[in-house]
Design a protein around this motif. Structure first.
Motif, PDB file in Angstrom:
ATOM      1  N   ALA A  68       0.801  -1.225   0.000  1.00  0.00           N
ATOM      2  CA  ALA A  68       0.000   0.000   0.000  1.00  0.00           C
ATOM      3  C   ALA A  68       0.837   1.280   0.000  1.00  0.00           C
ATOM      4  O   ALA A  68       0.286   2.363   0.052  1.00  0.00           O
ATOM      5  N   GLY A  69       2.148   1.176  -0.052  1.00  0.00           N
ATOM      6  CA  GLY A  69       2.991   2.373  -0.034  1.00  0.00           C
ATOM      7  C   GLY A  69       4.324   2.110   0.631  1.00  0.00           C
ATOM      8  O   GLY A  69       4.891   1.025   0.501  1.00  0.00           O
ATOM      9  N   ARG A 114      17.766   5.299  18.425  1.00  0.00           N
ATOM     10  CA  ARG A 114      16.541   4.644  18.899  1.00  0.00           C
ATOM     11  C   ARG A 114      15.376   5.035  17.994  1.00  0.00           C
ATOM     12  O   ARG A 114      15.239   6.202  17.621  1.00  0.00           O
ATOM     13  N   VAL A 115      14.529   4.067  17.674  1.00  0.00           N
ATOM     14  CA  VAL A 115      13.363   4.325  16.822  1.00  0.00           C
ATOM     15  C   VAL A 115      12.369   5.165  17.610  1.00  0.00           C
ATOM     16  O   VAL A 115      11.996   4.822  18.730  1.00  0.00           O
ATOM     17  N   THR A 116      11.936   6.281  17.017  1.00  0.00           N
ATOM     18  CA  THR A 116      11.011   7.197  17.697  1.00  0.00           C
ATOM     19  C   THR A 116       9.637   7.254  17.045  1.00  0.00           C
ATOM     20  O   THR A 116       8.696   7.751  17.634  1.00  0.00           O
ATOM     21  N   GLY A 117       9.515   6.751  15.813  1.00  0.00           N
ATOM     22  CA  GLY A 117       8.231   6.808  15.134  1.00  0.00           C
ATOM     23  C   GLY A 117       8.364   6.396  13.684  1.00  0.00           C
ATOM     24  O   GLY A 117       9.400   5.879  13.257  1.00  0.00           O
ATOM     25  N   PHE A 118       7.294   6.619  12.925  1.00  0.00           N
ATOM     26  CA  PHE A 118       7.331   6.320  11.497  1.00  0.00           C
ATOM     27  C   PHE A 118       6.433   7.277  10.737  1.00  0.00           C
ATOM     28  O   PHE A 118       5.564   7.935  11.306  1.00  0.00           O
ATOM     29  N   ALA A 119       6.659   7.317   9.435  1.00  0.00           N
ATOM     30  CA  ALA A 119       5.770   8.016   8.506  1.00  0.00           C
ATOM     31  C   ALA A 119       5.314   6.977   7.491  1.00  0.00           C
ATOM     32  O   ALA A 119       6.138   6.293   6.879  1.00  0.00           O
ATOM     33  N   PHE A 120       4.003   6.809   7.347  1.00  0.00           N
ATOM     34  CA  PHE A 120       3.424   5.847   6.406  1.00  0.00           C
ATOM     35  C   PHE A 120       2.924   6.631   5.213  1.00  0.00           C
ATOM     36  O   PHE A 120       1.972   7.392   5.316  1.00  0.00           O
ATOM     37  N   HIS A 121       3.605   6.472   4.093  1.00  0.00           N
ATOM     38  CA  HIS A 121       3.247   7.155   2.851  1.00  0.00           C
ATOM     39  C   HIS A 121       2.350   6.208   2.050  1.00  0.00           C
ATOM     40  O   HIS A 121       2.840   5.363   1.310  1.00  0.00           O
ATOM     41  N   ASN A 122       1.058   6.326   2.257  1.00  0.00           N
ATOM     42  CA  ASN A 122       0.078   5.465   1.610  1.00  0.00           C
ATOM     43  C   ASN A 122      -0.056   5.885   0.145  1.00  0.00           C
ATOM     44  O   ASN A 122      -0.214   7.060  -0.157  1.00  0.00           O
ATOM     45  N   ALA A 123       0.027   4.910  -0.748  1.00  0.00           N
ATOM     46  CA  ALA A 123      -0.089   5.197  -2.178  1.00  0.00           C
ATOM     47  C   ALA A 123      -1.408   5.912  -2.455  1.00  0.00           C
ATOM     48  O   ALA A 123      -2.465   5.476  -2.027  1.00  0.00           O
ATOM     49  N   GLY A 124      -1.350   7.040  -3.125  1.00  0.00           N
ATOM     50  CA  GLY A 124      -2.545   7.794  -3.471  1.00  0.00           C
ATOM     51  C   GLY A 124      -2.981   8.805  -2.433  1.00  0.00           C
ATOM     52  O   GLY A 124      -3.835   9.640  -2.700  1.00  0.00           O
TER      53      GLY A 124
END
Length: 155
Positions: free
Chosen positions: A100-101, A112-122
């Motif tokens: 999906a992206g 240390r991992v602090t978060g994420f950005a989910f770039h959803n297709a569309g």
């Protein structure tokens, strides 16, 4: 003799090299989604472990990233129209491709991992979530038949 085969999974095509005809003996050499060729990258288990956890958006929507058997998946709330997506690592930077992206994990200066950005297709904007602390405390588990018998004896 080496065979090259193309296996289609929806809009994703997988190119495999195999010394035998059986697909389970194949090695993935490239993925193509119709627009890009994606080189497969494998992350070590300890690297994947650092991404696992609970993440929350600023509005309180929760996501779970799970590491199991060398694979990362992300459980996306049903309100987003998706359920569970497998994350395919693109490189060592914390960038993963999904059906999906893309998911790009963010880290602090200490790594240390602090978060994420989910770039959803569309989608116009990325979904941004921060890593939430894991709940800590004491959990008490009661054996219900034993607890019921204790209550019956006290009557």
């Amino acid at each position: 003799m080496t065979h090259i085969s193309r296996i289609a999974f929806g809009t994703l095509a997988v190119l495999c090299l195999s010394p035998a005809v059986a697909e389970e003996d194949s090695s993935v050499v490239a993925l193509a989604d119709g627009h890009h060729i994606i080189r497969p990258y494998r992350s070590a288990a300890d690297v994947l472990d650092r991404y696992a956890g609970r993440y929350e958006t600023p509005t309180g929507v929760a996501f779970a990233v799970i590491h199991e058997a060398g694979t990362l998946t992300i459980d996306v709330p049903a309100s987003f129209g998706l359920l569970t997506l497998r994350l395919h690592p693109e490189d060592e930077s914390g960038s993963f491709r999904t059906d999906a992206g893309r998911v790009v994990f963010r880290t602090d200066a200490a790594g240390r991992v602090t978060g994420f950005a989910f770039h959803n297709a569309g989608a116009v904007e990325a979904i941004v979530a921060r890593k939430a602390p894991m709940p800590r405390g004491i959990v008490t588990i009661h054996d219900l038949p034993t607890a019921a018998a204790a209550v019956a004896q006290s009557d």
